[in-house]
Design a protein around this motif. Sequence first.
Motif, PDB file in Angstrom:
ATOM      1  N   GLU A   1       3.481 -55.899 -36.358  1.00 50.79           N
ATOM      2  CA  GLU A   1       2.879 -55.825 -37.202  1.00 50.79           C
ATOM      3  C   GLU A   1       2.941 -55.810 -37.694  1.00 50.79           C
ATOM      4  O   GLU A   1       2.821 -56.496 -39.083  1.00 50.79           O
TER       5      GLU A   1
ATOM      6  N   ASP B   1       2.424 -49.452 -38.793  1.00 51.05           N
ATOM      7  CA  ASP B   1       2.511 -49.432 -36.695  1.00 51.05           C
ATOM      8  C   ASP B   1       3.690 -47.996 -36.799  1.00 51.05           C
ATOM      9  O   ASP B   1       3.464 -47.988 -35.662  1.00 51.05           O
TER      10      ASP B   1
ATOM     11  N   SER C   1      10.865 -54.079 -34.763  1.00 56.45           N
ATOM     12  CA  SER C   1      10.395 -54.462 -33.230  1.00 56.45           C
ATOM     13  C   SER C   1      11.091 -54.383 -32.507  1.00 56.45           C
ATOM     14  O   SER C   1      12.108 -54.535 -32.795  1.00 56.45           O
ATOM     15  N   HIS C   2      11.094 -53.649 -31.277  1.00 50.17           N
ATOM     16  CA  HIS C   2      11.716 -53.843 -29.856  1.00 50.17           C
ATOM     17  C   HIS C   2      10.306 -54.584 -29.093  1.00 50.17           C
ATOM     18  O   HIS C   2       9.826 -54.787 -29.023  1.00 50.17           O
ATOM     19  N   GLU C   3      11.872 -54.615 -27.878  1.00 52.79           N
ATOM     20  CA  GLU C   3      11.154 -55.160 -26.661  1.00 52.79           C
ATOM     21  C   GLU C   3      10.027 -53.837 -26.085  1.00 52.79           C
ATOM     22  O   GLU C   3       9.214 -54.929 -25.437  1.00 52.79           O
TER      23      GLU C   3
ATOM     24  N   LYS D   1       7.913 -51.946 -27.981  1.00 54.12           N
ATOM     25  CA  LYS D   1       7.062 -52.385 -29.022  1.00 54.12           C
ATOM     26  C   LYS D   1       6.901 -53.450 -30.047  1.00 54.12           C
ATOM     27  O   LYS D   1       7.603 -53.537 -30.369  1.00 54.12           O
ATOM     28  N   ILE D   2       5.906 -54.146 -30.174  1.00 56.28           N
ATOM     29  CA  ILE D   2       5.759 -54.946 -30.915  1.00 56.28           C
ATOM     30  C   ILE D   2       5.195 -54.917 -31.794  1.00 56.28           C
ATOM     31  O   ILE D   2       3.731 -54.044 -32.090  1.00 56.28           O
TER      32      ILE D   2
ATOM     33  N   ALA E   1       8.524 -56.324 -38.259  1.00 56.40           N
ATOM     34  CA  ALA E   1       9.688 -57.749 -37.366  1.00 56.40           C
ATOM     35  C   ALA E   1      11.059 -57.378 -37.207  1.00 56.40           C
ATOM     36  O   ALA E   1      11.306 -57.133 -35.542  1.00 56.40           O
TER      37      ALA E   1
END
Length: 123
Positions: free
Chosen positions: A42, A46, A35-37, A39-40, A32
């Motif tokens: 989980e 990742d 993550s950035h706009e 690439k999200i 979390a």
Amino acid sequence: RRLEDKIDTYIRAYLFSRKICTLHSLDKDIAADFSHEKKILERYADLQMGPLVCHRMVREKFKIHGPSMVIPDISENFFYTEFWIWINRQGKKRRVKEKKELNDFLGFLALKMGVKSPEDLGI
């Protein structure tokens, strides 16, 4: 290398700031927070830096049996809820002070989660 350093600092701060830390929560929170706009994420994997259980800081703080260890779905909230239920079932209205009592709870939780030993809980 820069991302590795950020992850190291993040894990160090994460472990230092919590009384109870689970691999499951650490995995989700790293994803979390990194993550950035575009690439999200989980989970930690990742980030394409390998499994979380192979990270050197995680191996030092948790008892990891190998790179194929499955991280149980145990959040800190789940841990505290189960601990509260266990204490009430035991009829203990005082604080749990003895390490043996905590080990008894971890044994109970390991049975409930279907893992071989308390070390496999990822707590």
